[in-house]
Structure formats: C-alpha cells, structure tokens
Design an enzyme around this catalytic site. Structure first.
Site, short mmCIF file in Angstrom:
data_model
loop_
_atom_site.label_atom_id
_atom_site.label_comp_id
_atom_site.label_asym_id
_atom_site.label_seq_id
_atom_site.Cartn_x
_atom_site.Cartn_y
_atom_site.Cartn_z
N TRP A 101 1.78 12.40 0.27
CA TRP A 101 2.24 11.77 1.51
C TRP A 101 3.48 12.47 2.07
CZ3 TRP A 101 -1.47 9.46 3.73
CH2 TRP A 101 -2.41 8.75 2.99
N ASP A 171 9.44 6.63 3.52
CA ASP A 171 8.11 6.02 3.55
C ASP A 171 8.06 5.05 2.37
OD1 ASP A 171 5.44 5.34 3.35
OD2 ASP A 171 4.69 7.40 3.42
N LYS A 195 -0.93 -1.76 1.96
CA LYS A 195 -0.67 -1.68 0.53
C LYS A 195 -0.19 -3.03 0.00
CE LYS A 195 -1.89 2.44 0.90
NZ LYS A 195 -1.14 3.65 1.13
C1 LIG Z 1 -1.33 4.71 1.95
C2 LIG Z 1 -0.14 5.46 2.30
C3 LIG Z 1 0.01 6.00 3.57
C4 LIG Z 1 -1.11 5.75 4.55
O1 LIG Z 1 -1.19 6.41 5.71
P1 LIG Z 1 -2.24 5.91 6.79
O2 LIG Z 1 -2.14 6.92 7.86
O3 LIG Z 1 -1.76 4.54 7.22
O4 LIG Z 1 -3.59 5.86 6.15
C5 LIG Z 1 1.18 6.68 3.86
N1 LIG Z 1 2.16 6.82 2.92
C6 LIG Z 1 2.02 6.28 1.68
C7 LIG Z 1 3.12 6.43 0.69
C8 LIG Z 1 0.88 5.59 1.35
O5 LIG Z 1 0.75 5.04 0.13
#
Ligand SMILES: *Cc1c(COP(=O)(O)O)cnc(C)c1O
Length: 363
Positions: A101, A171, A195
């Site tokens: 991410w 995030d 989540k």
């Molecule tokens: C699930 C998650 C995302 C999700 O991104 P989307 O674009 O909403 O699917 C982003 N960052 C983290 C840390 C996650 O666990």
C-alpha cells in the site's frame, strides 16, 4: 443460517449488533417510511446521520476542531493521489515503504511530482518496520508518508517516525479505530471503511485544516479537499448507506467503552494467536516480534501444500478467508474490532488439532 468466523482482510467482519440494527431499520429508518438507501442526501434525516457520525468519530478519537473530517469516495487508491495533490503543493513529499500500500501511494506521487523514499523494508519482504528515528527528510518535503498498519505483511509501527517537524500523513485503513491515537501528531490520517468500520465505498480523511489549500490551480473540483471540507462532505451525493453503517459502528464502539477498551480487547485477542504461534512446532509468524500487528496476523507452516490443506479444512469448520496474500503465502487471520475473542479461540483450537495431526509429516 449459521454465521462463520470471517478472517477476511477486507471487506471484513462487521459487528453483528450493527448488522441487526441496519436490518431492523432497512425498510423504515426512524419513522421516515423509507430506507436510508432511498432518502435524499439533502434530507434532514440524512443530515442527522452524517452529522452524528462525524460527532461520534470526533468524540471517539478526540479530534480537535482544527481538523476537518471528510467522508469521501474513490477508494484509498484515489486518496493516494488526491492527498499528494492537496498537501504537496511544491511537488515534494517523502515516503517510508513498508509494503504494497505504501508502494502504491508512492507510485501515485511519482506520477504527480517528485517524491523521495526515506526508508524501506523491501530487503526482507516487508517483515519489519525500518528504523525511523533519524530519517533523511528533505527540508522542503511537504509531508512524511507512512502506511501505519500493513494489512498484507502484518506489521505495524511500534512508534511513529521522527518527521523532523514535517507533517505526518498516515494510511490507517487496517487499524482505524482499533486503538487510541493522538490525532495532533498527524497532518492527515486516511482510512478506507471496509477494514474496521463499515462497508466498502467510504474513505475517511482527517486533515489539519491549515494544510488544506484554498486554491489549487489545475486540480479538479472533486479532488480538492477544500470542496468537501466546505460542504460537510455533501458537495455531491456521498455514499449515504456506507456513512450510515459507519455511524452505527461508531456508536457500537462508544457503547463498548471507546478505543481504550477496544485496544485492550484487541491486544488480548491477538495475544491468544501470537502465544500459540510462538509455542507451535508447526506454525510460525514471519514478522519481527516488535512490529507485529494486532489486526492482521500472517502465519506459515513452510509447506505450501500443508498451508492449502489448512485453509480448506479450516473453511469446512466455519473459519473462513484464512488464505494469505499471494506476496506472503501461507495464512493470514485478520482480527478486526468486530472479530469476537471466541473466533480467535476457535481458530487456535483448530490449529492445535491440525498440528497434532500433521506436525510429524511436516518435518
Ligand atoms: C485495504 C487497504 C487499502 C484499500 O484501498 P482501496 O483503494 O480502498 O481498495 C489501502 N490501504 C491499506 C493499508 C489497506 O489495508
């Protein structure tokens, strides 16, 4: 119908009480004679819903008035870009890479400007959090970016980085509302609801008001945080249903004693699984113990055929969505707020049984 124990990383388990309440109110919300899905986002009923959701969130997290709370859409994947457009007005921001991410957030920044990588744990497949006590932050960096809980790799920051006076952007998707955090230590927090706090399709952004520019030449209206900040997240039609369910979850958390009580319950729950993993001869955790997440717990046997057998046999027992992410392999149990302790106990008891049956073959 029996409910399973759902260990999905997201969209994920929601509190049963919340689902029941939403079901009760499905056809007739608070005497309106219609579902929340059918009502105008300009109605007084919906205004109450979004305003009390924000008020409850502010109360839970103790969010100062100098921060804006936004309910947005487009996924965190869009927020990766929009937060850079809004906060990195000089095109410069610095990133710590601790998994998929944060890499994706950094990739968006590369499209838009000149980001820098400050530290990374890619050398050990993101099984740890790098030392962030003396990062080479650029003097003109607009912010320092972290993914605070790494959903796929099961790591979390044991302490926040020293940003050398620059705003911290985090995030928090997979740890949002799992424990108390000091909002004043952040410039911006963003989290996808799917989540820990609601259905997919809502992104919550908590941002220090002075970091939101009034004017952003060249940036489309919907990507400017100012647009939704000025409109109370009602510039256009929001995800009304999603915001409503988030609001029910916020109330559920308040009823359970808030974030201090939740953190305690979450630590106990995760402790049941980590204690077993540390003692097990068959299963192990690939994560540096100091950096272990309370929310996402990857574990492996070291034998992919055995891992696959475990996942399918567990599913037959009502312990579902335990397959690990393809970049880690093995298994992953996500233990969000709504996962009851009994679910973790059922998982560990199944793991003990599996180990007794298979430990010998695995060696
Ligand atoms: C699930 C998650 C995302 C999700 O991104 P989307 O674009 O909403 O699917 C982003 N960052 C983290 C840390 C996650 O666990």
């Amino acid at each position: 119908m029996a409910r399973v124990y759902n260990f999905s990383a997201g969209p994920a388990v929601l509190p049963e009480e919340v689902l029941e309440k939403a079901a009760d109110e499905m056809l007739d919300y608070a005497g309106c004679g219609m579902s929340v899905m059918e009502m105008s986002h300009r109605s007084s009923a919906f205004k109450d819903i979004i305003e009390s959701a924000e008020a409850d969130l502010r109360d839970l997290m103790d969010i100062p008035d100098s921060y804006k709370v936004l309910f947005l859409q487009g996924g965190d994947s869009l927020i990766f870009a929009s937060l850079f457009m809004n906060l990195a007005t000089n095109g410069k921001a610095d990133y710590v890479l601790t998994g998929n991410w944060s890499k994706k957030a950094y990739a968006e920044a590369q499209i838009l400007g000149d980001p820098k990588v400050l530290a990374s744990s890619a050398d050990k497949n993101f099984t740890y959090i790098p030392d962030c006590s003396d990062l080479p932050v650029r003097d003109d960096a607009s912010f320092v970016y972290i993914c605070e809980n790494n959903t796929i790799y099961g790591t979390t920051y044991p302490e926040l980085p020293d940003t050398k006076g620059h705003p911290l952007v985090a995030d928090q998707s997979s740890m949002f509302l799992s424990k108390p955090v000091d909002v004043t230590r952040y410039g911006l927090i963003h989290a996808g609801a799917q989540k820990n706090v609601g259905p997919a399709g809502v992104q919550i952004v908590i941002v220090r008001e002075d970091l939101v520019p009034d004017d952003l030449p060249g940036v489309p209206t919907m990507l400017r945080f100012k647009t939704q900040a000025d409109a109370g997240s009602l510039y256009n039609t929001p995800n009304c249903w999603g915001i409503y369910v988030c609001g029910l979850v916020f109330k559920w958390i308040r009823e359970r004693g808030g974030l201090v009580a939740l953190e305690e319950a979450n630590a106990e729950k995760a402790g049941v699984l980590y204690d077993f993993l540390d003692a097990s001869a068959l299963f192990s955790s690939p994560v540096n113990p100091r950096d272990r997440s309370l929310m996402n717990v990857p574990f492996v046997t070291g034998d992919s055929a055995l891992d696959a057998a475990f996942v399918s046999q567990a599913a037959a027992q009502g312990l579902v969505n335990l397959k690990g992410h393809r970049s880690v392999g093995g298994m992953r149990a996500s233990l969000y707020n709504a996962m009851p302790r009994e679910g973790v106990e059922a998982l560990v008891s199944f793991m003990k049984d599996f180990e007794a049956r298979h430990a010998r073959d695995a060696r």
